[in-house]
Every structure is written in structure tokens, then in C-alpha cells.
Design a protein around this motif. Structure first.
Motif, short mmCIF file in Angstrom:
data_model
loop_
_atom_site.label_atom_id
_atom_site.label_comp_id
_atom_site.label_asym_id
_atom_site.label_seq_id
_atom_site.Cartn_x
_atom_site.Cartn_y
_atom_site.Cartn_z
N TYR A 164 0.58 3.91 4.70
CA TYR A 164 0.21 3.68 3.30
C TYR A 164 0.53 2.23 2.92
O TYR A 164 1.43 1.62 3.51
CB TYR A 164 0.97 4.64 2.39
CG TYR A 164 0.45 6.05 2.47
CD1 TYR A 164 -0.63 6.46 1.70
CD2 TYR A 164 1.03 6.97 3.33
CE1 TYR A 164 -1.13 7.74 1.78
CE2 TYR A 164 0.54 8.27 3.42
CZ TYR A 164 -0.54 8.64 2.64
OH TYR A 164 -1.04 9.92 2.73
N GLY A 189 2.19 0.93 0.65
CA GLY A 189 3.59 0.70 0.29
C GLY A 189 4.49 0.45 1.48
O GLY A 189 5.60 -0.04 1.34
N GLN A 215 -3.77 8.98 -9.00
CA GLN A 215 -2.53 8.25 -9.28
C GLN A 215 -1.95 8.62 -10.64
O GLN A 215 -0.74 8.80 -10.79
CB GLN A 215 -2.78 6.75 -9.23
CG GLN A 215 -3.24 6.28 -7.86
CD GLN A 215 -3.41 4.78 -7.82
OE1 GLN A 215 -2.46 4.05 -8.04
NE2 GLN A 215 -4.60 4.33 -7.55
N THR A 228 4.22 7.92 -1.52
CA THR A 228 3.67 7.16 -0.38
C THR A 228 4.33 5.81 -0.23
O THR A 228 4.00 5.07 0.67
CB THR A 228 2.16 6.93 -0.57
OG1 THR A 228 1.97 6.27 -1.82
CG2 THR A 228 1.39 8.22 -0.54
N ASP A 229 5.27 5.49 -1.12
CA ASP A 229 5.79 4.11 -1.09
C ASP A 229 7.19 4.02 -0.51
O ASP A 229 7.97 3.19 -0.92
CB ASP A 229 5.75 3.48 -2.49
CG ASP A 229 6.38 4.40 -3.51
OD1 ASP A 229 6.74 5.53 -3.13
OD2 ASP A 229 6.50 3.99 -4.66
N HIS A 230 7.49 4.93 0.47
CA HIS A 230 8.80 4.82 1.10
C HIS A 230 8.78 3.70 2.11
O HIS A 230 7.98 3.67 3.03
CB HIS A 230 9.19 6.13 1.78
CG HIS A 230 8.03 6.89 2.32
ND1 HIS A 230 7.30 6.47 3.39
CD2 HIS A 230 7.44 8.02 1.89
CE1 HIS A 230 6.32 7.32 3.62
NE2 HIS A 230 6.37 8.26 2.71
N HIS A 231 9.69 2.79 1.96
CA HIS A 231 9.70 1.66 2.88
C HIS A 231 10.50 1.99 4.13
O HIS A 231 11.46 2.71 4.06
CB HIS A 231 10.33 0.43 2.20
CG HIS A 231 9.32 -0.28 1.36
ND1 HIS A 231 8.44 -1.18 1.85
CD2 HIS A 231 9.07 -0.18 0.04
CE1 HIS A 231 7.67 -1.63 0.88
NE2 HIS A 231 8.03 -1.04 -0.23
#
Lengths: 255, 514
Positions: free
Chosen positions: A146, A148, B431, B511-514
Motif C-alpha cells: 500500500y 503508506g 476512504q 493500510t498505512d502501517h509502516h
């Protein structure tokens, strides 16, 4: 540098802007813009912030409305007619300062979405196209991640690939490197240079003067909503004519 | 240090320091207890006080549960068995279990039907709630479920829900058909639809005008009712005057819309088909049933009750008000003043009125506005009111989600050439809804608990059952804790499950887990 200069510019006209004016409320943001872009030309637009350079290319993309004058892209006149707007939008690709990838979709889905829904390409074919362009921007192995999970530079390169998947004839870049760390600017610029070498018509709003010297065949300097000066990069940087340009160049090249 | 300084300035690391586990006291349960319960003298005292309170409450409440009587016929028997000890009288739950769950009028030999409907609900909800882990085809179950559940709970002929389902499928096919047409064909079609619906609307308005005058005469011109009398007369006359121009206007607007893709055409065609089918549904399904009888004992809405009624209202209203809320939120963002205005007025009006008022309107007032002898199902009226109410709240929650999206998302969608419908469905809503999940769940949980308000309009949901038939009976007079506690437990289980689900869903969509 030399090879960039040799990249061919055809006589075919890609964009014609005549006498274009735009206001935000009562603020006159673009004044009497006249600009003709040949196919294959690579133009860098620079200028202080608030000079209207982003607004100019956003008008070409029909993201903003202009109030007077005309914009013609590939022979299609940009009017309030939705069909023309759709046609122009699908022929012109654009990259934004903040990438604007869709965070809820994977990289691959980001790239295939528009071809599938707008161009009605079969999913398999769209994925093949995406997997053709993702290696070109050097991120094939990230296709299932994704946005991110990617670095800023990678995200911007995905954004470029996403635009390319629509097979645009013209690419617009709105400060593509301004939101990036110094280490990542280079990887994005390299991608843009490759694109230029393939003969893509490009309009870039950027402050990367190295890029302008290396790739552009015309540099446009804007201030206060007007085109103040335009010239070939060598002449523009070495021998600026207007005082405003000289001041601007001394400020950004001075350190 | 200063003498080693000169040597340590120039330094190149050649080996990497390996990762090591943190010290014992800094990990696991020990760390948690130390940080959260005994991090200082104040927290330590508070922890001890809290532990003491928990202990006292448990000790105090335990006999009530422990001595609880499960087998008794009335509250007097309970007291005899308890003989002065503290203890609950859970026997009421056993004795009146059926009433608490199904209400007191639902036929006993049909209890299996709502039970099966409930079990099927779990099956039908699964593909919608856990879509990622189940095959997409299972969504068919979700689509079929409303019809099956309606048939099971209300009974009557199976042909009625089958007909409704068939008409929906038919509309979908019409939609596909119109979508695939060439513009010129579509224009002709739009002209025809415009003509028919213009005439239809004019006719409806003409009838409506008569109805308004009828209501005015019903109210009469005496005393205070002079105001509504005049208003209804005025509305009636206005409608008489404008039914033809309105018909022409709408017909023309539909004809015109064909050029912009014919959206209005399609929608009108759908509505026209629905109206036609609505008149046909009863007779046709009756005929089909006489040929092939597929019938369950019919149960009228008045006989629904208990927790089942809360579940019916809760499930139906939540699943209707989310889509309606989305439409309202999008409408409120619209550039078209008319659509925007309608949505703003609806949302602001409905939010400004207490739900109880709307329920009273559903129960009493709507009858005034109906033609005499018309039979508009009470549960349907309540469903409409609760759905309107919660959809206004959900619309505002979703509007918050829409506003939270960066402008760049809209621009990126535009610049890729997606049209409004595509951008909304593929980019914006996924979103915005994700951001709105906590708010929507908040409204849904509130809505589910608010279904107990129907007890004030003399419907016997679980609270209505407790307040009426149970507490008023001679056997269980003045029993409180056990029955209300049970109702609270039921609601808690459902609401807590909803909230757990929503948290799980939020984690899934991250979805924005780094």
C-alpha cells in the motif's frame, strides 16, 4: 546534457494557450498567458511562490476553470463542455506535489484503476501495462504494497507510473520533488529524465534548476501571474534579461 | 574524558551491535502492572481502593445471584422459597421467556420461524461483514435474506417476497439495458418516459389535491383548527392549479436529461416500474398462491413483540439508514442547489426533532394524512421514521468523513479521468466510510437501543413487555431487577458485539502501517 538537447521536437503543436486569464474571486491570478507547446518539448516553469505557475498547469488539466482566453490541447478546445474536459483529462497525465496516491488501494490497483474504469481495459491487460511501467520507475517488487508503506520518493514514482498507465501524450508535473527528502529527489528526477529522453511532452513546475539545465529545452519564468521571461536553459541561466529574473536566479542559485 | 576525546572523534563503525532483549522489569506483565497500577504513591493508593471496592461489590452481589430462584410460578412463591434471604427471582425469566423474546401475541407454534430467521441472519450477515475471508458469491445469501426473513417472520404467501425480488431483478436488468443504449435511442426512451411520468405525476397531484381538500373538510373550520383547515384548503387549491404545469415540467426535464447520460431517465423508469408493480403485487401473488400454494400462517405486525421486535427494527433500520445516510451526505456536498437544499432541509429538520415525536407521528398523525380505510403497516411506519432519524445522523457522520479527505484525492481522481460516480464509489467513499466507521457504529448502537422507545407508542418490544404484561400481571407484580437486568444484558451483548466488530474492521482496513 548534449543528448537532451538533441531530443527531437516536432512541429506539431501540443498545447496552445491564448490570452488566458484567471481570477480567484477578485484576485487576478493569471494575466494574459500566451504559450505554445510543441510536441516533444520539455518545459520547466519556475518562479516565486504565488506566481501562478501551479495554477497555469492546473488550468491545462481542467482542474481549475479559466475565465477568459482559450486553451487548446491536442486540437481539443477546453470549454465547459464535459466531453472535451474528459477527453483532455484522459490525454494529459499529471503528478502532484503530494503524490495523491489512493491510500486504500495497493500500488498495482492504483495503477490499474483508471485504465479499467475509464479506458475499459480488461483487468489482465491493465495489470500487464502496470507491470510494464512499474519496473520503468524501478518499483516492480512493491506492487502489492500500500502507498503508506512506501517512501515519499517511491510514492512519487508510483504516481508517475499511474499517470503513464493511461498512456498520456502530455505529462504535467506540479512541483513533484518539493515534498521529498534530498536523497529521494534524485530518484524521482532520474525517472523524469528517462521519461523526457523517450520524447514525452512535459511541463514541469519545479525549482530543480539542475533538472532544467539538463532536460528542458525551454525555461519559463513567471511572476505575479505573468510570463516574465522564457528562453533556452543556457541563455536563461547565463544571461537573464529581466531584473526580476536576475533577482530570482540570484536567490535560488546564490547558495 | 578529555584525554580520550581526541581519539574518539574520528570513528568508523565496522560491526553492528546486535539486538538485545529489554531488561526483565521493562517487559511483560511485570512492566504493565508497575506502569499502570503502581507507578507512584497516588496510583498505588487508588489501585488498593479500587480493588477494595470491587471486592465489596462482588461480595455484596454474589448472594443475590447465588441464592437466585429459578423455579417458581410467581413472585410470592419466590419469596416463600427465599424465606427472607437476599436472592434474585430468575424464575420470571423462565416463566415469561417466550414473552420477553417474542412478545405475548406471536403464535406459539410459529416461534421456530423467527428463530430460524435469526440464525439465517448470522449466515447472511457474514459475507457482508467478513467479505475478505468468504467467497464473493456468498453475497447472494445476503441479498436473498431480507425476502426469506420477511416471509418467515410475517408469514403469508411466499409469492409476495418472490414477486418483490423479481421486480428488483427486473429493474436492474432495465438499468443495464438503458445504460447500454445509444444516446439517440435513449433520447426517444427518455421522451416516452417523460411523457408517461409527466401524465402520471399530473394525475397523482390531481388525486392528491382532492385528498388535501378532503382532509381540510375532515378537520373542519371550528375554533383553533381553522389554521390547518385553511392551510390544507390552500394546499389543495395550489395543487389543483399546478398539476398540469408540474407534469409538463417534470416530463420535459426527464426528456432533457437524456443528453447527460440519461441518469434521470433510468431512475424515473425504475420508479415507474416500482409503482406499477406495487399495484400488481398483491393480486398477482394471490393468484400464484392459488395455483401453487406456498403459505405460512400470517402474523400481523401488531403481534410482533419482545426482543424480536427490537432485533427486527434494529437490523432493518441500520441496514437502510447507512445507504440513505450516504446519499444524504453526498447530496449535501452536491453543487446542484436543489439537491443540496433538499438534503440540508431534511437533515436539519430530522435532527432537530426528538425521535419520540417522530414515533408519535408514525403512530397517530400519519393516519390523518392517509386516505380513509387505507392500511399502512405500523411496523413499516416505525421503520420509516427511525430510518429517517438515524440516516440524518449517519449523513452528518459521513459528511465529516468526506470533509476529512484531502482535496488531492478528488483531484487525483479527476485527473485520471474518473467521472463523479466512479470517483465517489472507488476513491472517495471507501476512504470516507473508513474514517466514519466509529461514528456510524455510534449511531447504529444508539439506534438499536432507541428501538425500545417504541414501547411508548404501545408496541410491546422487550421494554414494553416488561412494563406492561409482565409487571402488571398479578404473578410478577413489582419485579424489576431481574427483568430489566436481563433486557440490559441482551442489549449489551448485541451492542458490545457491534462495537468489537467495528474495531476489528478498522484494524482490517488499516493500510498505512509502516
Amino acid at each position: 546534457m548534449a543528448e537532451a538537447a538533441q531530443m527531437q521536437v516536432s512541429d506539431e503543436v501540443a498545447i496552445t494557450i491564448q490570452n488566458m486569464n484567471k481570477w480567484y474571486g477578485t484576485f487576478h491570478v493569471l494575466r494574459d498567458i500566451d504559450l505554445t507547446v510543441q510536441r516533444g518539448e520539455r518545459i520547466v516553469i519556475c518562479g516565486p511562490s504565488g506566481s501562478g505557475k501551479s495554477t497555469l498547469i492546473r488550468c491545462i488539466k481542467a482542474l481549475e476553470e479559466h475565465q477568459a482566453g482559450s486553451i487548446e490541447v491536442d486540437g481539443t478546445l477546453l470549454s465547459s463542455d464535459l466531453k472535451n474536459i474528459d477527453k483532455i483529462r484522459s490525454e494529459v497525465g499529471m503528478c502532484f506535489q503530494h503524490f495523491n496516491l489512493f491510500p486504500h488501494l495497493t500500488i498495482l490497483e492504483n495503477c490499474t484503476l483508471a485504465p479499467i474504469w475509464v479506458r475499459k481495459t480488461p483487468k489482465k491487460e491493465a495489470e500487464e501495462t502496470a507491470m510494464h511501467f512499474l519496473p520503468k520507475v524501478k518499483i516492480p517488487e512493491q506492487a502489492d504494497k500500500y502507498p503508506g508503506q512506501l517512501s515519499g520518493g517511491q510514492q512519487q514514482r508510483v504516481a508517475i507510473a499511474r499517470s503513464l498507465c493511461m498512456r498520456p501524450r502530455i505529462m504535467l508535473f506540479d512541483e513533484p520533488t518539493s515534498a521529498l527528502d534530498p536523497e529521494m529527489i534524485k530518484e524521482v528526477l532520474d525517472t523524469m529524465i528517462e521519461l523526457a529522453e523517450e520524447g514525452m511532452t512535459m511541463l514541469c513546475v519545479t525549482h530543480e534548476m539542475g533538472f532544467a539545465r539538463q532536460v528542458a529545452n525551454r525555461v519559463i519564468f513567471m511572476d505575479a501571474g505573468q510570463i516574465v521571461e522564457q528562453n533556452e536553459p543556457e541563455a536563461f541561466f547565463n544571461n537573464p534579461q529581466s531584473d526580476r529574473t536576475k533577482l530570482f536566479l540570484s536567490q535560488i542559485l546564490g547558495h | 574524558m578529555s584525554d580520550t576525546h581526541a581519539q574518539s572523534v574520528a570513528f568508523v563503525r565496522e560491526t553492528e551491535i546486535p539486538q538485545q532483549p529489554p531488561p526483565m522489569l521493562e517487559s511483560g506483565a511485570v512492566k504493565w502492572v508497575r506502569e499502570n497500577l503502581f507507578s507512584g504513591w497516588f496510583n498505588t493508593i487508588m489501585t488498593l481502593i479500587a480493588l477494595y471496592l470491587v471486592f465489596k461489590i462482588l461480595v455484596g452481589a454474589a448472594p443475590w445471584f447465588y441464592n437466585g430462584v429459578w423455579d417458581a410460578g410467581s413472585i410470592r412463591e419466590c419469596r416463600d422459597i427465599l424465606a427472607g434471604k437476599t436472592g434474585a427471582c430468575f424464575a420470571v425469566l423462565v416463566d415469561r421467556w417466550d414473552h420477553l423474546v417474542f412478545g405475548f401475541k406471536y403464535p406459539q407454534d410459529a416461534y421456530w420461524r423467527p428463530l430460524i430467521a435469526f440464525l439465517l441472519l448470522l449466515v447472511a450477515a457474514a459475507p457482508a461483514l467478513f467479505g475478505k475471508y468468504l467467497p464473493r458469491k456468498m453475497l447472494i445469501l445476503t441479498a436473498i435474506y431480507p425476502f426469506v426473513a420477511f416471509w418467515l417472520i410475517w408469514g403469508g404467501t411466499l409469492w409476495l417476497p418472490v414477486m418483490v425480488a423479481a421486480s428488483i431483478i427486473a429493474t436492474a436488468m432495465v438499468f443495464r439495458l438503458v445504460e447500454g443504449m445509444a444516446i439517440s435511442t435513449r433520447q426517444i426512451l427518455a421522451g416516452a418516459v417523460g411523457l408517461v411520468s409527466g401524465l402520471g405525476l399530473a394525475w397523482l397531484l390531481f388525486k392528491g389535491a382532492g385528498e388535501l381538500v378532503f382532509i381540510a373538510n375532515n378537520i373542519g373550520a371550528s375554533g383553533l383548527s381553522i389554521v390547518p383547515y385553511i392551510l390544507f384548503w390552500a394546499a389543495g387549491i395550489f395543487t389543483y392549479v399546478c398539476f398540469i404545469p408540474m407534469g409538463i415540467f417534470v416530463g420535459y426535464a426527464i426528456y432533457q436529461s437524456a443528453e447527460d447520460g440519461g441518469l434521470v431517465t433510468i431512475v424515473t423508469a425504475l420508479f415507474a416500474i416500482y409503482f406499477m408493480l406495487a399495484y400488481l403485487l398483491g393480486p398477482v401473488s394471490g393468484t400464484l398462491n392459488s395455483i401453487i400454494p406456498l403459505e405460512l400462517q400470517a402474523v400481523p405486525s401488531r403481534d410482533m413483540g419482545g426482543f424480536m421486535l427490537c432485533m427486527i427494527l434494529g437490523t432493518v433500520c441500520v441496514s437502510l439508514s447507512v445507504p440513505l445516510g450516504i446519499v444524504l451526505a453526498l447530496g449535501r456536498q452536491s453543487n446542484m442547489p436543489l439537491i443540496k437544499g433538499v438534503c440540508v432541509v431534511f437533515i436539519e429538520f430530522v435532527r432537530g426533532v426528538p425521535l419520540i415525536t417522530l414515533l408519535f407521528v408514525a403512530n397517530v398523525m400519519l393516519a390523518y394524512f392517509m386516505p380513509p380505510n387505507s392500511n399502512f403497516d405500523l411496523i413499516l411506519r416505525v421503520i420509516i421514521m427511525i430510518t429517517m432519524f438515524s440516516s440524518a445522523y449517519i449523513a452528518e457522520v459521513i459528511r465529516g468523513g468526506l470533509a476529512a479527505l484531502p482535496k488531492g484525492q478528488y483531484e487525483a481522481a479527476d485527473s485520471l479521468g474518473l467521472n463523479y460516480a466512479q470517483a465517489t464509489r472507488l476513491i472517495i467513499l471507501p476512504q470516507a466510510l473508513k474514517i466514519s466507521i466509529p461514528g456510524i457504529v455510534n449511531v447504529a448502537v444508539g439506534l438499536f437501543k432507541d428501538t425500545t422507545l417504541v414501547s411508548v407508542i404501545s408496541m410491546f418490544d422487550i421494554v414494553g413487555m416488561i412494563r406492561g404484561p409482565i409487571q402488571q400481571s398479578t404473578d410478577w407484580i413489582s419485579i424489576y431487577w431481574e427483568v430489566y437486568g436481563f433486557a440490559a444484558l441482551l442489549f449489551f451483548v448485541v451492542c458490545y458485539s457491534i462495537s468489537q466488530y467495528s474495531q476489528w474492521l478498522e484494524r482490517q482496513l488499516q493500510t498505512d502501517h509502516h
